[in-house]
Design a protein around this motif. Structure first.
Motif, PDB file in Angstrom:
ATOM      1  N   TYR A 139      -9.332  -2.453  54.066  1.00  0.00           N
ATOM      2  CA  TYR A 139     -10.070  -1.630  53.108  1.00  0.00           C
ATOM      3  C   TYR A 139      -9.149  -0.585  52.455  1.00  0.00           C
ATOM      4  O   TYR A 139      -9.347  -0.237  51.295  1.00  0.00           O
ATOM      5  CB  TYR A 139     -11.293  -0.976  53.752  1.00  0.00           C
ATOM      6  N   GLN A 140      -8.130  -0.135  53.187  1.00  0.00           N
ATOM      7  CA  GLN A 140      -7.130   0.736  52.565  1.00  0.00           C
ATOM      8  C   GLN A 140      -6.495   0.022  51.376  1.00  0.00           C
ATOM      9  O   GLN A 140      -6.315   0.611  50.304  1.00  0.00           O
ATOM     10  CB  GLN A 140      -6.036   1.111  53.566  1.00  0.00           C
ATOM     11  N   LYS A 141      -6.170  -1.227  51.582  1.00  0.00           N
ATOM     12  CA  LYS A 141      -5.548  -2.022  50.514  1.00  0.00           C
ATOM     13  C   LYS A 141      -6.508  -2.161  49.326  1.00  0.00           C
ATOM     14  O   LYS A 141      -6.089  -2.051  48.172  1.00  0.00           O
ATOM     15  CB  LYS A 141      -5.148  -3.401  51.051  1.00  0.00           C
ATOM     16  N   THR A 142      -7.783  -2.391  49.615  1.00  0.00           N
ATOM     17  CA  THR A 142      -8.785  -2.498  48.554  1.00  0.00           C
ATOM     18  C   THR A 142      -8.850  -1.204  47.751  1.00  0.00           C
ATOM     19  O   THR A 142      -8.860  -1.218  46.517  1.00  0.00           O
ATOM     20  CB  THR A 142     -10.173  -2.817  49.152  1.00  0.00           C
ATOM     21  N   ILE A 143      -8.887  -0.083  48.453  1.00  0.00           N
ATOM     22  CA  ILE A 143      -8.941   1.222  47.778  1.00  0.00           C
ATOM     23  C   ILE A 143      -7.705   1.422  46.907  1.00  0.00           C
ATOM     24  O   ILE A 143      -7.811   1.796  45.730  1.00  0.00           O
ATOM     25  CB  ILE A 143      -9.077   2.362  48.814  1.00  0.00           C
ATOM     26  N   LEU A 144      -6.524   1.177  47.458  1.00  0.00           N
ATOM     27  CA  LEU A 144      -5.289   1.383  46.705  1.00  0.00           C
ATOM     28  C   LEU A 144      -5.202   0.477  45.488  1.00  0.00           C
ATOM     29  O   LEU A 144      -4.785   0.912  44.408  1.00  0.00           O
ATOM     30  CB  LEU A 144      -4.077   1.194  47.616  1.00  0.00           C
ATOM     31  N   ASN A 145      -5.599  -0.779  45.644  1.00  0.00           N
ATOM     32  CA  ASN A 145      -5.601  -1.697  44.501  1.00  0.00           C
ATOM     33  C   ASN A 145      -6.559  -1.225  43.411  1.00  0.00           C
ATOM     34  O   ASN A 145      -6.247  -1.301  42.217  1.00  0.00           O
ATOM     35  CB  ASN A 145      -5.957  -3.119  44.940  1.00  0.00           C
ATOM     36  N   HIS A 146      -7.721  -0.739  43.826  1.00  0.00           N
ATOM     37  CA  HIS A 146      -8.709  -0.249  42.870  1.00  0.00           C
ATOM     38  C   HIS A 146      -8.199   1.012  42.167  1.00  0.00           C
ATOM     39  O   HIS A 146      -8.377   1.177  40.959  1.00  0.00           O
ATOM     40  CB  HIS A 146     -10.029   0.013  43.586  1.00  0.00           C
ATOM     41  N   LEU A 147      -7.563   1.890  42.917  1.00  0.00           N
ATOM     42  CA  LEU A 147      -6.976   3.103  42.314  1.00  0.00           C
ATOM     43  C   LEU A 147      -5.970   2.740  41.230  1.00  0.00           C
ATOM     44  O   LEU A 147      -6.002   3.298  40.138  1.00  0.00           O
ATOM     45  CB  LEU A 147      -6.279   3.952  43.378  1.00  0.00           C
ATOM     46  N   LYS A 148      -5.074   1.829  41.538  1.00  0.00           N
ATOM     47  CA  LYS A 148      -4.052   1.418  40.582  1.00  0.00           C
ATOM     48  C   LYS A 148      -4.666   0.784  39.334  1.00  0.00           C
ATOM     49  O   LYS A 148      -4.268   1.078  38.216  1.00  0.00           O
ATOM     50  CB  LYS A 148      -3.057   0.461  41.238  1.00  0.00           C
ATOM     51  N   LYS A 149      -5.650  -0.075  39.564  1.00  0.00           N
ATOM     52  CA  LYS A 149      -6.295  -0.761  38.442  1.00  0.00           C
ATOM     53  C   LYS A 149      -6.972   0.238  37.511  1.00  0.00           C
ATOM     54  O   LYS A 149      -6.784   0.207  36.288  1.00  0.00           O
ATOM     55  CB  LYS A 149      -7.312  -1.770  38.971  1.00  0.00           C
ATOM     56  N   ILE A 150      -7.779   1.125  38.067  1.00  0.00           N
ATOM     57  CA  ILE A 150      -8.524   2.080  37.251  1.00  0.00           C
ATOM     58  C   ILE A 150      -7.578   3.129  36.646  1.00  0.00           C
ATOM     59  O   ILE A 150      -7.761   3.520  35.489  1.00  0.00           O
ATOM     60  CB  ILE A 150      -9.628   2.786  38.104  1.00  0.00           C
ATOM     61  N   GLN A 151      -6.600   3.577  37.389  1.00  0.00           N
ATOM     62  CA  GLN A 151      -5.659   4.582  36.895  1.00  0.00           C
ATOM     63  C   GLN A 151      -4.930   4.081  35.655  1.00  0.00           C
ATOM     64  O   GLN A 151      -4.636   4.850  34.748  1.00  0.00           O
ATOM     65  CB  GLN A 151      -4.653   4.954  38.004  1.00  0.00           C
ATOM     66  N   ASN A 152      -4.647   2.788  35.606  1.00  0.00           N
ATOM     67  CA  ASN A 152      -3.893   2.214  34.492  1.00  0.00           C
ATOM     68  C   ASN A 152      -4.765   1.814  33.301  1.00  0.00           C
ATOM     69  O   ASN A 152      -4.252   1.330  32.310  1.00  0.00           O
ATOM     70  CB  ASN A 152      -3.078   1.009  34.972  1.00  0.00           C
ATOM     71  N   GLU A 153      -6.056   2.006  33.407  1.00  0.00           N
ATOM     72  CA  GLU A 153      -6.954   1.634  32.284  1.00  0.00           C
ATOM     73  C   GLU A 153      -7.024   2.743  31.268  1.00  0.00           C
ATOM     74  O   GLU A 153      -6.846   3.871  31.498  1.00  0.00           O
ATOM     75  CB  GLU A 153      -8.356   1.313  32.790  1.00  0.00           C
TER      76      GLU A 153
END
Length: 153
Positions: A139-153
């Motif tokens: 779930y840490q990985k899920t959170i980090l991936n989501h952060l990166k995706k949204i941060q770059n939008e």
């Protein structure tokens, strides 16, 4: 006698903190929800005795604003969830999931709501502290991936 009371209280506390629904609530949250799924998530959160579900309950309450017609109801739902989340974070300032939910909500909230004051500090806190958290690595990985995706939008 003291030992019996201690173990009784301990077992009651463990039962009260049954977080078995947390993975399901997380999955619904991560999937992005329609109105029916949102109601399912709200029901799971309301029935849960696990403190870890409170930020998700708050997020679902805010999300409910998307599915009501009345502008007054929209604002009421959003503010109710916002208050719930902010109160939780005030009491649990180091809770990564709560800070993640607030960050995500603030990133996605319309600017006219002025709910964006913690974006930068929440992002930095999550990035700096997630490795030491007690959140499962997947779930840490899920959170980090989501952060990166949204941060770059």
């Amino acid at each position: 006698m003291k030992n019996v009371v201690f173990f009784l209280l301990l077992s009651l506390n463990l039962q009260a903190q049954n977080c078995s629904e947390l993975p399901k609530i997380r999955a619904i949250f991560q999937a992005g929800v329609n109105e029916e799924q949102l109601e399912d998530m709200l029901l799971l959160c309301k029935k849960s005795t696990c403190d870890k579900t409170t930020p998700y309950h708050a997020a679902a309450t805010m999300k409910k604003a998307e599915f009501v017609w009345s502008p007054i109801s929209k604002l009421s739902n959003f503010n109710k969830g916002k208050k719930m989340l902010e109160n939780f974070i005030d009491k649990n300032n180091k809770n990564i999931e709560a800070r993640y939910i607030r960050w995500l909500t603030q990133k996605m909230a319309p600017s006219f709501l002025n709910y964006n004051s913690s974006i930068d500090k929440d992002y930095a806190f999550i990035i700096q502290n997630i490795d030491e958290s007690n959140i499962e690595k997947s779930y840490q990985k899920t959170i980090l991936n989501h952060l990166k995706k949204i941060q770059n939008e």
